[in-house]
Design a protein around this motif. Structure first.
Motif, PDB file in Angstrom:
ATOM      1  N   PRO A  73       0.823  -1.126  -0.163  1.00  0.00           N
ATOM      2  CA  PRO A  73       0.128  -0.128  -0.044  1.00  0.00           C
ATOM      3  C   PRO A  73       0.795   1.329  -0.055  1.00  0.00           C
ATOM      4  N   LEU A  74       0.201   2.179  -0.732  1.00  0.00           N
ATOM      5  CA  LEU A  74       1.032   3.806  -0.724  1.00  0.00           C
ATOM      6  C   LEU A  74       0.962   4.238   0.498  1.00  0.00           C
ATOM      7  N   MET A  75       2.095   4.579   1.289  1.00  0.00           N
ATOM      8  CA  MET A  75       2.125   5.531   2.389  1.00  0.00           C
ATOM      9  C   MET A  75       1.662   7.054   1.988  1.00  0.00           C
ATOM     10  N   ILE A  76       0.677   7.657   2.910  1.00  0.00           N
ATOM     11  CA  ILE A  76       0.274   8.920   2.346  1.00  0.00           C
ATOM     12  C   ILE A  76       0.785   9.858   3.429  1.00  0.00           C
ATOM     13  N   THR A  77       0.878  11.046   3.076  1.00  0.00           N
ATOM     14  CA  THR A  77       1.217  11.985   4.120  1.00  0.00           C
ATOM     15  C   THR A  77       0.132  13.280   4.119  1.00  0.00           C
ATOM     16  N   CYS A  78      -0.227  13.544   5.284  1.00  0.00           N
ATOM     17  CA  CYS A  78      -1.285  14.716   5.317  1.00  0.00           C
ATOM     18  C   CYS A  78      -0.603  15.885   5.913  1.00  0.00           C
ATOM     19  N   VAL A  79      -0.610  16.796   5.021  1.00  0.00           N
ATOM     20  CA  VAL A  79      -0.106  18.427   5.289  1.00  0.00           C
ATOM     21  C   VAL A  79      -1.075  19.030   5.556  1.00  0.00           C
TER      22      VAL A  79
END
Length: 111
Positions: free
Chosen positions: A2-8
């Motif tokens: 799964p693709l890691m996501i980053t919330c800004v």
């Protein structure tokens, strides 16, 4: 994988209420880390007059982030953390953007 996501999260804060914003941020850093994410920190104004602050945190996948988000408005710890923001009015507005990281070495070993 799964693709890691980053919330800004881009915040406009009340500069006179930075202490309350820091209390709010410390609480959310604990909650993100406790519920499967990695908090990369809050970035606050350092010099001059500024009302901009940022937060960055990552989850291993969008599904993991959605599990975390499902606690909003339900979990007493999440409600308490939001109460800091709401009662102090330290946050004037905010917006979230989701990004995918490009790192020198990705977790799966690819360059």
């Amino acid at each position: 994988m799964p693709l890691m996501i980053t919330c800004v999260v881009h915040y406009v804060i009340d500069p006179a209420k930075t202490d309350a914003f820091e209390q709010f941020g410390r609480r959310w850093m604990e909650l993100v880390d406790r519920h499967g994410g990695t908090h990369h920190g809050y970035f606050l104004p350092a010099e001059g007059a500024s009302d901009v602050a940022l937060a960055l945190f990552s989850f291993p996948s969008l599904a993991a982030y959605e599990q975390y988000r499902a606690r909003f408005g339900q979990d007493p710890d999440f409600i308490e953390a939001d109460r800091i923001r709401d009662e102090s009015n330290c946050v004037l507005r905010y917006e979230r953007t989701f990004m995918r990281p490009m790192l020198p070495h990705m977790p799966d070993g690819t360059p």
